[in-house]
Design a protein around this motif. Structure first.
Motif, short mmCIF file in Angstrom:
data_model
loop_
_atom_site.label_atom_id
_atom_site.label_comp_id
_atom_site.label_asym_id
_atom_site.label_seq_id
_atom_site.Cartn_x
_atom_site.Cartn_y
_atom_site.Cartn_z
N ILE A 65 -2.90 6.12 10.83
CA ILE A 65 -2.58 6.44 9.44
C ILE A 65 -1.07 6.55 9.27
O ILE A 65 -0.50 6.04 8.31
N GLY A 66 -0.42 7.19 10.23
CA GLY A 66 1.04 7.30 10.18
C GLY A 66 1.73 5.95 10.19
O GLY A 66 2.71 5.73 9.46
N ARG A 71 4.53 1.62 7.22
CA ARG A 71 4.69 0.26 6.67
C ARG A 71 4.88 0.30 5.17
O ARG A 71 5.69 -0.42 4.61
N VAL A 72 4.12 1.17 4.50
CA VAL A 72 4.23 1.30 3.06
C VAL A 72 5.61 1.83 2.69
O VAL A 72 6.26 1.34 1.76
N GLU A 73 6.09 2.82 3.43
CA GLU A 73 7.39 3.42 3.13
C GLU A 73 8.55 2.46 3.41
O GLU A 73 9.61 2.58 2.81
N LYS A 129 -3.28 11.36 0.15
CA LYS A 129 -1.92 10.79 0.16
C LYS A 129 -1.92 9.38 -0.42
O LYS A 129 -1.05 9.02 -1.20
N TRP A 130 -2.88 8.58 0.00
CA TRP A 130 -2.96 7.19 -0.42
C TRP A 130 -3.11 7.08 -1.94
O TRP A 130 -2.41 6.33 -2.60
N GLU A 135 -0.98 6.14 -7.37
CA GLU A 135 -0.79 6.68 -8.72
C GLU A 135 0.68 6.66 -9.12
O GLU A 135 1.02 6.29 -10.25
N SER A 136 1.56 7.03 -8.20
CA SER A 136 2.99 7.02 -8.55
C SER A 136 3.48 5.60 -8.80
O SER A 136 4.32 5.37 -9.69
#
Length: 196
Positions: A65-66, A71-73, A129-130, A135-136
């Motif tokens: 998950i981290g 990767r998203v960050e 978190k996802w 949403e943001s």
């Protein structure tokens, strides 16, 4: 002189070994000995780092998950709005071998999490978190005009997470039908419909 061991690095290596073994054999087929062999360590080394197989599995899930969050960050900061939303959602989809393996392992964990509270807690934390990230990004896309302002961003994030999960599950079981191109097209069609 005693060998200096980077414990965090060793834990990461062991987690990666867990993922490789689970990707090949599933959770039930993954033994502590198989994981130790895959990591190139003894079962005693695993026992030094983890209290048992369950603790090892939870750590491996957290590590995965981290890495996904990382990767998203690390996404391109030059993009924003709809382009950023689209990129983040695609990052989560099984569009290449690495992410297809990730999905196969996640599905194994999901099945076990139904009856294992510690794994279920990890799943709930991850999904919280996802959904927040999505949403943001929906709100950002609304501010930039890529998503209709009348849409409820929270509800749309729920829909998008469900859509990508559904695509991921189906693509894991039917990769010939849901090719990377077909997956991307399904996502793009939905996102394009959010403008009106």
């Amino acid at each position: 002189m005693p060998k200096v061991v980077d414990h965090e690095s060793r834990r990461r290596e062991i987690s990666e070994a867990v993922w490789r073994v689970v990707a090949r054999r599933g959770l039930d087929g993954a033994t502590v000995k198989d994981i130790a062999d895959e990591a190139g360590v003894s079962t005693g080394v695993l026992a030094h780092y983890f209290e048992g197989k369950d603790a090892l599995l939870v750590h491996a899930l957290r590590t995965s998950i981290g890495e996904t969050v990382g990767r998203v960050e690390r996404r391109d900061e030059a993009v924003s709005g709809m382009e950023s939303l689209r990129g983040v959602l695609r990052e989560y989809m099984p569009l290449d071998d690495e992410r297809r393996d990730m999905w196969a392992v996640w599905l194994s964990f999901w099945g076990r999490a139904v009856h294992d509270e510690s794994l279920a807690d990890e799943q709930r934390r991850w999904y919280g978190k996802w959904r927040g990230v999505i949403e943001s990004l929906v709100r950002e896309a609304q501010r930039e005009g890529g998503v209709a302002g009348s849409l409820d961003a929270g509800r749309e994030s729920d829909r998008l997470v469900a859509l990508v999960d559904g695509i991921g599950i189906q693509a894991t079981f039917e990769p010939e039908r849901l090719t990377p191109e077909a997956q991307t097209k399904l996502l793009d069609e939905h996102l394009d419909g959010l403008k009106s």
